[in-house]
Design a protein around this motif. Structure first.
Motif, short mmCIF file in Angstrom:
data_model
loop_
_atom_site.label_atom_id
_atom_site.label_comp_id
_atom_site.label_asym_id
_atom_site.label_seq_id
_atom_site.Cartn_x
_atom_site.Cartn_y
_atom_site.Cartn_z
N GLU A 137 4.65 2.04 103.82
CA GLU A 137 5.02 3.06 102.84
C GLU A 137 3.93 4.12 102.75
OE1 GLU A 137 7.66 3.64 100.65
OE2 GLU A 137 8.60 2.26 102.07
N VAL A 182 -12.91 -3.66 95.64
CA VAL A 182 -11.92 -4.17 94.69
C VAL A 182 -11.94 -3.32 93.43
CG1 VAL A 182 -11.33 -6.10 93.18
CG2 VAL A 182 -12.04 -6.55 95.54
N ALA A 240 -7.32 1.78 110.78
CA ALA A 240 -6.70 1.54 112.09
C ALA A 240 -7.07 2.62 113.11
CB ALA A 240 -5.18 1.48 111.95
N GLY A 289 -2.01 2.47 102.06
CA GLY A 289 -3.26 2.00 102.67
C GLY A 289 -4.41 2.07 101.68
C1 FAD Z 1 -11.86 0.26 96.47
C2 FAD Z 1 -11.93 1.71 96.90
C3 FAD Z 1 -12.43 2.66 96.02
C4 FAD Z 1 -12.51 4.00 96.41
N1 FAD Z 1 -12.94 4.93 95.51
C5 FAD Z 1 -12.97 6.24 95.87
C6 FAD Z 1 -13.32 7.24 94.92
O1 FAD Z 1 -13.58 6.95 93.75
N2 FAD Z 1 -13.34 8.53 95.33
C7 FAD Z 1 -13.03 8.90 96.63
O2 FAD Z 1 -13.08 10.09 96.94
N3 FAD Z 1 -12.69 7.97 97.54
C8 FAD Z 1 -12.65 6.66 97.19
N4 FAD Z 1 -12.28 5.72 98.09
C9 FAD Z 1 -12.03 6.13 99.47
C10 FAD Z 1 -10.67 6.77 99.61
O3 FAD Z 1 -9.72 6.04 98.88
C11 FAD Z 1 -10.30 6.81 101.09
O4 FAD Z 1 -11.30 7.54 101.80
C12 FAD Z 1 -8.95 7.47 101.31
O5 FAD Z 1 -7.95 6.85 100.54
C13 FAD Z 1 -8.61 7.38 102.78
O6 FAD Z 1 -7.35 7.95 102.97
P1 FAD Z 1 -6.71 7.94 104.40
O7 FAD Z 1 -5.46 8.71 104.31
O8 FAD Z 1 -7.71 8.34 105.42
O9 FAD Z 1 -6.45 6.38 104.72
P2 FAD Z 1 -5.30 5.42 104.21
O10 FAD Z 1 -4.93 5.67 102.81
O11 FAD Z 1 -5.73 4.03 104.57
O12 FAD Z 1 -4.05 5.83 105.10
C14 FAD Z 1 -3.95 5.48 106.46
C15 FAD Z 1 -2.49 5.21 106.75
O13 FAD Z 1 -2.36 4.98 108.15
C16 FAD Z 1 -1.30 4.06 108.33
N5 FAD Z 1 -1.39 3.47 109.66
C17 FAD Z 1 -2.33 2.60 110.11
N6 FAD Z 1 -2.05 2.25 111.39
C18 FAD Z 1 -0.93 2.93 111.75
C19 FAD Z 1 -0.16 2.97 112.94
N7 FAD Z 1 -0.48 2.26 114.04
N8 FAD Z 1 0.94 3.75 112.96
C20 FAD Z 1 1.30 4.48 111.86
N9 FAD Z 1 0.60 4.45 110.70
C21 FAD Z 1 -0.50 3.69 110.66
C22 FAD Z 1 -1.50 3.07 107.19
O14 FAD Z 1 -0.31 2.36 106.91
C23 FAD Z 1 -1.95 3.97 106.05
O15 FAD Z 1 -0.88 4.34 105.21
C24 FAD Z 1 -12.13 4.38 97.72
C25 FAD Z 1 -11.58 3.43 98.58
C26 FAD Z 1 -11.47 2.11 98.17
C27 FAD Z 1 -10.85 1.11 99.10
#
Ligand code: FAD
Length: 388
Positions: free
Chosen positions: A42, A237, A217, A46
């Protein structure tokens, strides 16, 4: 002389519909490119769904990285207004008001004072405040003894899921395709080493560019194309509670001191629907205890400082894995190995989504290099490491 312009009908596949990938897909589609956004699960499920989602540039070093975060923080209001339905930023949970933190122990207080002084030397709007100012700023807090306290007035919070949902709606309006669940499983290349199609669980998709924004990933997916994008493991967490009445009316983000016996500092914020989010340690603290007992303990500690939560129930949330480039800094740009594969991997992706999506869209759509801003964050730095 012909001035180079972008080819508006180029096809771009964005892999990963977290806050980073969805934002990039929206920005590129808004430029008139033919965008397909895919996610194996969804959208937003992630790391973005586990995030504390505090928008900030404090504790970001060195100065260049601090300024990069600051720039994105300063972009969030306009980014949010452009993205949200009818420009209503409340609809994506974007809220300003700053962050407070305070310390009770002398050593920790000294560190807080030093950090504030450094941020002030960088021109960041943070300042030391007295215990009474702290209580006046956020009357719902029971702050106890205060040795040093700080207020960073320009910080805020947002709801990543609502941001992703809004991106998906904007993409639909722009006739972009969003395919879920669709997992990227491989690539097809031409003789020059450019990707011509991605292979997915829903079939092949031809493309001119691929943006890999697949969070944790990304390392594996990049390796399928021969690119080296190393990451560190970074579990975190952040628990939720059942909804409570509006408590943090003035200052949305609170960092409260540890209570001794290994009970570290906690951070607290309130979601738009009244639920509280509670985590411990700092923005990069490693945590893997997602048990009910630990959630109950976090809630108990939060109740110590925010009595209005008493009566809420702690809801444990499974460990979230932060996308975390090996050196902690963003990885942005085309790879040296595959010239039309763009990497967008970062920690602090909630804070950084506005600037990363703007720069990625510019580099992909205009064929330019924003090197003066992005040179510290290029994927090439790892290619060099690997070669040694
Ligand atoms: C506990 C925690 C607290 C945090 N607190 C903060 C904060 O206070 N402030 C801040 O700025 N940041 C914070 N962060 C960091 C921030 O949340 C992340 O940097 C950000 O959400 C990353 O977004 P993204 O889109 O790169 O990754 P994601 O949200 O992980 O999205 C990646 C997507 O790729 C998809 N995917 C993976 N493999 C494949 C594939 N083979 N084919 C198709 N789709 C695929 C996954 O399903 C996922 O939906 C925190 C993170 C965590 C875990």
């Amino acid at each position: 002389m012909m001035v180079p312009t972008s080819s508006h009908r180029s096809r771009v596949v964005v892999v990963g519909a977290g806050i980073v990938g969805a934002s990039i897909a929206w920005r590129i589609a808004a430029r008139g490119f033919r965008v397909t956004l895919i996610d194996k699960a969804e959208p937003g499920s992630g790391a973005s769904s586990h995030s504390f989602a505090w928008i900030n540039a404090g504790a970001k070093e060195p100065l260049g990285y601090h300024n990069f975060n600051r720039r994105s923080l300063d972009m969030w209001q306009r980014f949010g207004e452009a993205l949200a339905d009818d420009g209503n930023i409340a609809g994506i949970g974007l809220r300003w008001g700053g962050k407070v933190s305070w310390e009770t122990e002398d050593d920790a207080a000294q560190r807080l004072v030093s950090q504030v002084r450094q941020l002030q030397s960088w021109g960041y709007p943070t300042r030391l405040i007295s215990a009474s100012e702290l209580s006046e700023l956020e009357p719902s807090l029971d702050v106890g003894d205060v040795t040093a306290a700080e207020y960073s007035e320009n910080e805020g919070q947002v709801e990543p899921q609502l941001v992703v949902d809004a991106c998906v709606r904007r993409l639909a309006e722009l006739d972009a395709a969003v395919h879920t669940p669709t997992e990227l499983v491989g690539f097809s290349f031409d003789k020059g080493g450019r990707i011509v199609a991605v292979s997915t669980t829903s079939g092949d998709i031809e493309c001119d560019y691929v943006v890999l924004a697949a969070g944790t990933a990304t390392t594996h997916l990049a390796s399928l194309a021969g690119a080296y994008i190393p990451q560190a493991e970074s579990p975190g967490v952040v628990i939720r509670t059942t909804p409570v009445r509006e408590l943090l009316r003035n200052v949305p983000v609170v960092y409260a001191p540890g209570l001794g016996n290994g009970r570290q500092e906690i951070h607290i914020r309130q979601c738009a629907d009244g639920r509280m989010m509670i985590g411990e340690g700092n923005q990069e603290s490693l945590a893997e205890d997602d048990s009910q007992a630990h959630a109950d303990d976090l809630l108990e500690r939060a109740c110590h400082y925010l009595p209005g939560i008493v009566g809420a129930e702690a809801i444990p949330v499974p460990v979230g894995w932060r996308p975390m480039p090996l050196d902690g800094y963003p990885v942005m740009g085309f790879t040296p190995e595959v010239p039309n594969m763009y990497i967008a991997l970062t920690h602090s992706g909630v804070t950084l989504a506005p600037v990363l999506s703007q720069l990625a869209a510019m580099e992909v759509c205009d064929g330019v290099n924003a090197d003066d801003v992005l040179s510290p964050y290029r994927p090439t730095r790892f290619a060099r490491t690997k070669a040694r």
